[in-house]
Design a protein around this motif. Structure first.
Motif, mmCIF file in Angstrom:
data_model
loop_
_atom_site.group_PDB
_atom_site.id
_atom_site.type_symbol
_atom_site.label_atom_id
_atom_site.label_comp_id
_atom_site.label_asym_id
_atom_site.label_seq_id
_atom_site.Cartn_x
_atom_site.Cartn_y
_atom_site.Cartn_z
ATOM 1 N N HIS A 86 -0.352 11.037 -1.963
ATOM 2 C CA HIS A 86 -0.719 9.768 -1.336
ATOM 3 C C HIS A 86 -0.790 9.865 0.187
ATOM 4 O O HIS A 86 -0.804 8.845 0.879
ATOM 5 N N LEU A 87 -0.854 11.098 0.720
ATOM 6 C CA LEU A 87 -0.964 11.254 2.168
ATOM 7 C C LEU A 87 -2.160 10.498 2.756
ATOM 8 O O LEU A 87 -2.013 9.846 3.798
ATOM 9 N N PRO A 88 -3.350 10.545 2.151
ATOM 10 C CA PRO A 88 -4.466 9.773 2.723
ATOM 11 C C PRO A 88 -4.160 8.284 2.848
ATOM 12 O O PRO A 88 -4.509 7.661 3.860
ATOM 13 N N ALA A 89 -3.500 7.718 1.850
ATOM 14 C CA ALA A 89 -3.169 6.290 1.900
ATOM 15 C C ALA A 89 -2.149 5.997 2.994
ATOM 16 O O ALA A 89 -2.255 4.996 3.709
ATOM 17 N N VAL A 90 -1.161 6.879 3.143
ATOM 18 C CA VAL A 90 -0.131 6.688 4.174
ATOM 19 C C VAL A 90 -0.756 6.689 5.560
ATOM 20 O O VAL A 90 -0.486 5.801 6.389
ATOM 21 N N ILE A 91 -1.580 7.682 5.843
ATOM 22 C CA ILE A 91 -2.210 7.759 7.169
ATOM 23 C C ILE A 91 -3.169 6.604 7.382
ATOM 24 O O ILE A 91 -3.263 6.055 8.485
ATOM 25 N N MET A 144 11.176 5.740 23.247
ATOM 26 C CA MET A 144 10.155 5.960 22.227
ATOM 27 C C MET A 144 10.150 4.850 21.187
ATOM 28 O O MET A 144 11.141 4.152 20.981
ATOM 29 N N THR A 145 8.981 4.704 20.546
ATOM 30 C CA THR A 145 8.807 3.806 19.412
ATOM 31 C C THR A 145 8.124 4.610 18.319
ATOM 32 O O THR A 145 7.203 5.383 18.597
ATOM 33 N N CYS A 146 8.567 4.446 17.078
ATOM 34 C CA CYS A 146 8.019 5.236 15.984
ATOM 35 C C CYS A 146 7.698 4.365 14.781
ATOM 36 O O CYS A 146 8.509 3.526 14.380
ATOM 37 N N TYR A 147 6.501 4.564 14.227
ATOM 38 C CA TYR A 147 6.073 3.937 12.978
ATOM 39 C C TYR A 147 5.939 5.071 11.963
ATOM 40 O O TYR A 147 5.214 6.041 12.212
ATOM 41 N N TYR A 148 6.623 4.967 10.836
ATOM 42 C CA TYR A 148 6.662 6.117 9.944
ATOM 43 C C TYR A 148 6.645 5.701 8.481
ATOM 44 O O TYR A 148 6.968 4.552 8.124
ATOM 45 N N ALA A 149 6.264 6.634 7.655
ATOM 46 C CA ALA A 149 6.200 6.396 6.219
ATOM 47 C C ALA A 149 6.444 7.697 5.479
ATOM 48 O O ALA A 149 6.195 8.792 6.006
ATOM 49 N N ARG A 150 6.900 7.570 4.248
ATOM 50 C CA ARG A 150 7.106 8.728 3.381
ATOM 51 C C ARG A 150 6.632 8.371 1.980
ATOM 52 O O ARG A 150 6.870 7.264 1.498
ATOM 53 N N ALA A 151 5.959 9.316 1.339
ATOM 54 C CA ALA A 151 5.468 9.097 -0.019
ATOM 55 C C ALA A 151 5.204 10.443 -0.667
ATOM 56 O O ALA A 151 5.355 11.502 -0.042
ATOM 57 N N SER A 152 4.796 10.406 -1.914
ATOM 58 C CA SER A 152 4.363 11.628 -2.576
ATOM 59 C C SER A 152 3.199 12.221 -1.798
ATOM 60 O O SER A 152 2.354 11.512 -1.254
ATOM 61 N N ALA A 153 3.137 13.547 -1.741
ATOM 62 C CA ALA A 153 2.085 14.212 -0.973
ATOM 63 C C ALA A 153 0.690 13.844 -1.459
ATOM 64 O O ALA A 153 -0.279 13.888 -0.688
ATOM 65 N N ALA A 189 0.819 -1.215 0.000
ATOM 66 C CA ALA A 189 0.000 0.000 0.000
ATOM 67 C C ALA A 189 0.845 1.254 0.000
ATOM 68 O O ALA A 189 0.424 2.300 -0.500
ATOM 69 N N VAL A 190 2.045 1.177 0.563
ATOM 70 C CA VAL A 190 2.949 2.334 0.592
ATOM 71 C C VAL A 190 4.034 2.199 -0.472
ATOM 72 O O VAL A 190 4.278 3.132 -1.252
ATOM 73 N N GLU A 191 4.685 1.056 -0.525
ATOM 74 C CA GLU A 191 5.757 0.859 -1.504
ATOM 75 C C GLU A 191 5.215 0.859 -2.925
ATOM 76 O O GLU A 191 5.917 1.251 -3.863
ATOM 77 N N GLY A 192 3.972 0.435 -3.090
ATOM 78 C CA GLY A 192 3.366 0.380 -4.420
ATOM 79 C C GLY A 192 3.117 1.741 -5.037
ATOM 80 O O GLY A 192 2.839 1.839 -6.239
ATOM 81 N N VAL A 193 3.205 2.791 -4.230
ATOM 82 C CA VAL A 193 3.068 4.151 -4.772
ATOM 83 C C VAL A 193 4.392 4.908 -4.682
ATOM 84 O O VAL A 193 4.429 6.139 -4.737
ATOM 85 N N GLY A 194 5.488 4.156 -4.510
ATOM 86 C CA GLY A 194 6.815 4.757 -4.524
ATOM 87 C C GLY A 194 7.302 5.247 -3.179
ATOM 88 O O GLY A 194 8.339 5.923 -3.112
ATOM 89 N N GLY A 195 6.594 4.909 -2.107
ATOM 90 C CA GLY A 195 7.006 5.352 -0.784
ATOM 91 C C GLY A 195 7.736 4.282 -0.010
ATOM 92 O O GLY A 195 8.088 3.227 -0.556
ATOM 93 N N TYR A 196 7.999 4.556 1.261
ATOM 94 C CA TYR A 196 8.565 3.522 2.122
ATOM 95 C C TYR A 196 7.935 3.597 3.491
ATOM 96 O O TYR A 196 7.425 4.640 3.914
ATOM 97 N N LEU A 197 7.988 2.460 4.183
ATOM 98 C CA LEU A 197 7.335 2.277 5.474
ATOM 99 C C LEU A 197 8.306 1.573 6.400
ATOM 100 O O LEU A 197 8.941 0.587 6.006
ATOM 101 N N ASN A 198 8.434 2.077 7.636
ATOM 102 C CA ASN A 198 9.402 1.472 8.547
ATOM 103 C C ASN A 198 9.028 1.821 9.983
ATOM 104 O O ASN A 198 8.027 2.481 10.239
ATOM 105 N N ALA A 199 9.864 1.382 10.923
ATOM 106 C CA ALA A 199 9.652 1.662 12.345
ATOM 107 C C ALA A 199 10.961 1.467 13.080
ATOM 108 O O ALA A 199 11.902 0.846 12.572
#
Length: 422
Positions: A95-100, A84-93, A68-78
């Motif tokens: 695709h912000l709705p899909a990332v969230i 602290m613990t962090c879950y994060y993603a980056r993608a084209s703006a 869902a994230v990598e398929g639109v050219g983004g990445y997802l990690n944690a």
């Protein structure tokens, strides 16, 4: 850096940095819990939990989460850290709705299938074995345990193989229930977006996320009164050693001076340790320093890889280099170089949306507010040479030394004899 910060009705905190000149957006869901919130028996459970949130939800399989994230050219990690613990993603703006939606789905609807728990148990044990095969990591873990004896800060973030083997599904669910709530939650976003857009997309999460109070931990209280040294024998070609000492907390007014002290000693190739230990005496291929800042305490480390026969000499020279800085303030040229390097690193990091997102999250969780980078730079610029010398003087106490050596030949008695600020 233009940012907005808001505490939401459910208790979670939100911060958004607008970067209209970029086309990407980075989002982080932060929990104010980590390794220091674990019991000894459950050491490693937050890292185990981190893995499990990627292993499927009621809406998506593990593969569908990544696609869902990598398929639109983004990445997802944690990542899991001490506080602290962090879950994060980056993608084209765009695709912000899909990332969230993906991050929200993971935190709200992860199912923790029994078969995935067993599979991931093996994966994490292999991760632990991988670290055990890395001498530098072994030395770092060993000196951390020496430095924080009797406190959860001294435990490895990945846990032990024995702990991971005996953790049950109910243990994971109990920790999730106890700690994954809005009182521990911060959400940060940076890039081509704004506060209103992010808030609207977060509504489904905030309506369903449970509430709770901020997690507590056991503070470090006991002062170290004697040096602690450990030698670990491994059949390797090079000796790795780490020297660890207590530093300052993230709230300490001396933090900026401490940061510059670390730069002067060992954070780049023009630093004193690199020039002295490697360039002048040829004792090490790599030598560097680093600092960790926690809520009520902190740590300072020197890491080095040296020829086996030169370990004692390298340790002595390292401690002498620190002592010289503690005795005589650096000259203005050296201080200017350290300030330019430190401020330059801040500016370079804040050019990307993912680093701005991280800056926001670390500020919210660590300081309960977003730190203004301009004010931080002003604080760094205001540090005097004498304050840097005083920061180094905080380290020069033989009884507070912690040294871990991973080597095929090193002798404990020789290391103990060398472990002195002479």
């Amino acid at each position: 850096m233009i940012f907005t910060q808001e505490r939401l009705n459910q208790g979670a905190q939100l911060a958004v940095a607008q970067m209209p000149h970029v086309e990407s957006v980075s989002v982080g869901f932060w929990l104010g819990v980590g390794g220091r919130h674990e019991s000894k028996r459950q050491n490693g459970i937050f890292h185990f939990l981190e893995h499990m949130f990627f292993k499927g939800t009621t809406k998506r399989t593990a593969r569908e989460i990544s696609e869902a994230v990598e398929g639109v050219g983004g990445y997802l990690n944690a990542f899991t850290a001490e506080e602290m613990t962090c879950y994060y993603a980056r993608a084209s703006a765009t695709h912000l709705p899909a990332v969230i939606d993906v991050l929200t789905d993971m935190l709200l609807r992860a199912t923790f299938p029994a078969v995935e728990i067993e599979r991931e148990r093996g994966v994490i044990q292999e991760e632990i074995r991988m670290y055990e095969d890395q001498p530098a990591q072994v030395a770092q873990d060993a000196v951390t345990a020496l430095l924080w004896q009797g406190n959860p800060l001294g435990q490895p973030l990945a846990g032990t193989s024995e702990n991971i083997q005996r953790m049950k599904r109910r243990d994971l669910l109990n920790y999730r229930r106890k700690f994954y709530h809005s009182g521990n939650l911060c959400i940060t976003a940076a890039g081509k977006t704004d506060l209103a857009e992010v808030k609207e997309l977060l509504r489904p999460l905030l309506r369903q996320f449970p509430t709770g109070a901020r997690a507590q931990f056991t503070p470090v209280s006991r002062r170290q009164s004697a040096p602690r040294i450990q030698v670990i024998r491994k059949p390797i070609e090079q000796t790795q050693f780490v020297i660890g000492m207590r530093g300052v907390s993230r709230h300490d007014p001396r933090r900026s001076a401490f940061r510059l002290m670390s730069v002067i000693l060992g954070e780049n190739m023009s630093s004193r340790l690199f020039q002295n230990v490697r360039e002048k005496h040829g004792l090490a291929y790599s030598i560097s320093t680093g600092a960790n800042y926690y809520h009520e305490t902190g740590s300072f480390f020197i890491n080095a890889g040296v020829e086996n026969s030169k370990t004692v000499q390298a340790i002595q020279l390292t401690l002498q280099t620190i002592r010289k800085l503690a005795e005589r303030a650096p000259n203005l040229r050296e201080v200017r170089r350290a300030k330019e390097y430190t401020c330059g690193q801040i500016h370079l990091n804040l050019e990307s949306s993912d680093h701005q997102m991280m800056w926001l999250g670390e500020g919210l969780l660590g300081h309960n507010r977003v730190l203004n980078p301009d004010k931080l730079i002003q604080q760094i610029e205001a540090v005097t040479p004498e304050e840097i010398r005083a920061a180094a003087a905080l380290l020069v106490h033989n009884e507070r030394l912690n040294i871990a050596v991973v080597s095929p030949t090193a002798e404990l008695a020789e290391i103990e004899a060398a472990a002195k600020f002479e």
